[in-house]
Design an enzyme around this catalytic site. Sequence first.
Site, PDB file in Angstrom:
ATOM      1  N   LYS A 203       0.831  -1.213   0.000  1.00 28.64           N
ATOM      2  CA  LYS A 203       0.000   0.000   0.000  1.00 28.64           C
ATOM      3  C   LYS A 203       0.870   1.269   0.000  1.00 28.64           C
ATOM      4  O   LYS A 203       0.767   2.107   0.892  1.00 28.64           O
ATOM      5  CB  LYS A 203      -0.983   0.006   1.174  1.00 28.64           C
ATOM      6  CG  LYS A 203      -2.062  -1.074   1.059  1.00 28.64           C
ATOM      7  CD  LYS A 203      -3.148  -0.935   2.112  1.00 28.64           C
ATOM      8  CE  LYS A 203      -4.312  -1.870   1.867  1.00 28.64           C
ATOM      9  NZ  LYS A 203      -3.998  -3.304   2.026  1.00 28.64           N
TER      10      LYS A 203
ATOM     11  N   ASP B 281       3.086   7.357  -0.693  1.00 24.68           N
ATOM     12  CA  ASP B 281       3.920   8.547  -0.488  1.00 24.68           C
ATOM     13  C   ASP B 281       4.203   9.210  -1.842  1.00 24.68           C
ATOM     14  O   ASP B 281       3.765   8.716  -2.882  1.00 24.68           O
ATOM     15  CB  ASP B 281       5.213   8.153   0.231  1.00 24.68           C
ATOM     16  CG  ASP B 281       5.696   9.244   1.178  1.00 24.68           C
ATOM     17  OD1 ASP B 281       5.699  10.426   0.763  1.00 24.68           O
ATOM     18  OD2 ASP B 281       6.065   8.922   2.306  1.00 24.68           O
TER      19      ASP B 281
END
Lengths: 272, 272
Positions: B102, B105
């Site tokens: 996941k 950023d």
Amino acid sequence: KEILSVKPKSNNILKYSERAALCSNGLSRRLFTIMEQKKTNLVLSADVTSSKELLQLVDKTGPHVCMVKTHVDILEDFNQDVVDSLTKLAAKHDFLIFEDRKFADIGNTVVHQYSGGLYRISEWADVVNAHAIPGPGVVQGLKKVGAPKGRACLLIAEMSSSGNLATGSYTQDTVKMAEENKDFVIGFICVSKISSNPSFLHMTPGVQLEAGQDSLGQQYLTPSEVIGKRGSDLIIVGRGIYQAQDPANAAKQFQIAGYDAYVTRMAEAMIL
Amino acid sequence: KEILSVKPKSNNILKYSERAALCSNGLSRRLFTIMEQKKTNLVLSADVTSSKELLQLVDKTGPHVCMVKTHVDILEDFNQDVVDSLTKLAAKHDFLIFEDRKFADIGNTVVHQYSGGLYRISEWADVVNAHAIPGPGVVQGLKKVGAPKGRACLLIAEMSSSGNLATGSYTQDTVKMAEENKDFVIGFICVSKISSNPSFLHMTPGVQLEAGQDSLGQQYLTPSEVIGKRGSDLIIVGRGIYQAQDPANAAKQFQIAGYDAYVTRMAEAMIL
């Protein structure tokens, strides 16, 4: 190239020490106190990939920062010694350690990601952050692990990258999620002030001395824009410091620019 | 307790092998081919915390799955041997490895998180996933690392957890981001069919043989609901398998339930 939206100027005239007194979480109280004592609202984003480089950078810039933000999962040679050394540097220079993990999974998974694995983040990071996207379960999972250890969490309410989706109702829902967990959530990653609650910290990434953009969508704002115009509380600076010829001096420049912006904002708010 | 919204029944009558022929990414072609050959749309979510347990679980359930989803950052004893053994099991049982990282950023950071650190995810994971929240930069960063290695990425367009924010325009923006990167993004983590493009894979977590909810907000749907009613392509099953007395048999039951739901859906679509 898009322009990040500018929110109205902050009317908050409370000093860091006055805000510290309003916090229910011990770590946000401590952070506000450090900010006032060291006269800095600078967070170092220590995005280097070797441990030696990380520790040298942190030791050099430590006097100028109130917090060091890490991405331990980009270190080529992470081990327990790195964490021990970092913790010693935090005590030496009086700053908090913030692991920028951006937790973004369901509660049951983040419990393990935060406490376990090779990094055991909950053992050494004062503060972590999370995306609000999985719903309240992500905060509940992190709190289950972190609250008994006296840790704290920031929610990512806005981002500095181009075309990001943390806007509008998404941001508002994130603020609501923070308000419902004020004992553990101490503030936000955001690009401007988004809550009038003075106990919440507003921390803004993507800060450079000149505005601009990188080749992968990161957008930069200046300290005076972030603290003065947008009413945020802390500037998060990475490449502007660790890529500088003299990181300690660069950190000092950001410390001065960030703190000056805070003092100016306070003065203007008092006059108006 | 909220009800996950039900989307209209799929009108897609293409077989896995026909869809494989429409894919531009080699890994989605390979996955559709495995699904048809092994008669399975089951993804094992191997959320255990010891490497020994992980490898035993994967070897037992391997014949029944087309993909194994890992969270290597919750393993207490990760090392290069684990990855080597997992890769051998993937060859032995013919499944893909999907690290459920996941990524969430900015582009510059995910480049390092994907390629570096202790886990070196890009070296061994066929597929990774990412949240769309940081904007297109997250996909650009991952693609820069993964595309030259023949890797692929899934975008998290919807979540199974209670109160999650991946809904409405957020989901639509995610689909758009996938469409703009079809060579690298091969599909979605979602709770129902969200794109009519038959080359995209729809993968749904939170699947159990009985509907329900855990104590940290995870909500469960059944295989027939997910594949039959919601038009998804793959079921992701964790606790229903690894917490079972007999994980191999549990995996077999999910394999049958998932594949039956696919066959039934196809038959119904052809009749209607």
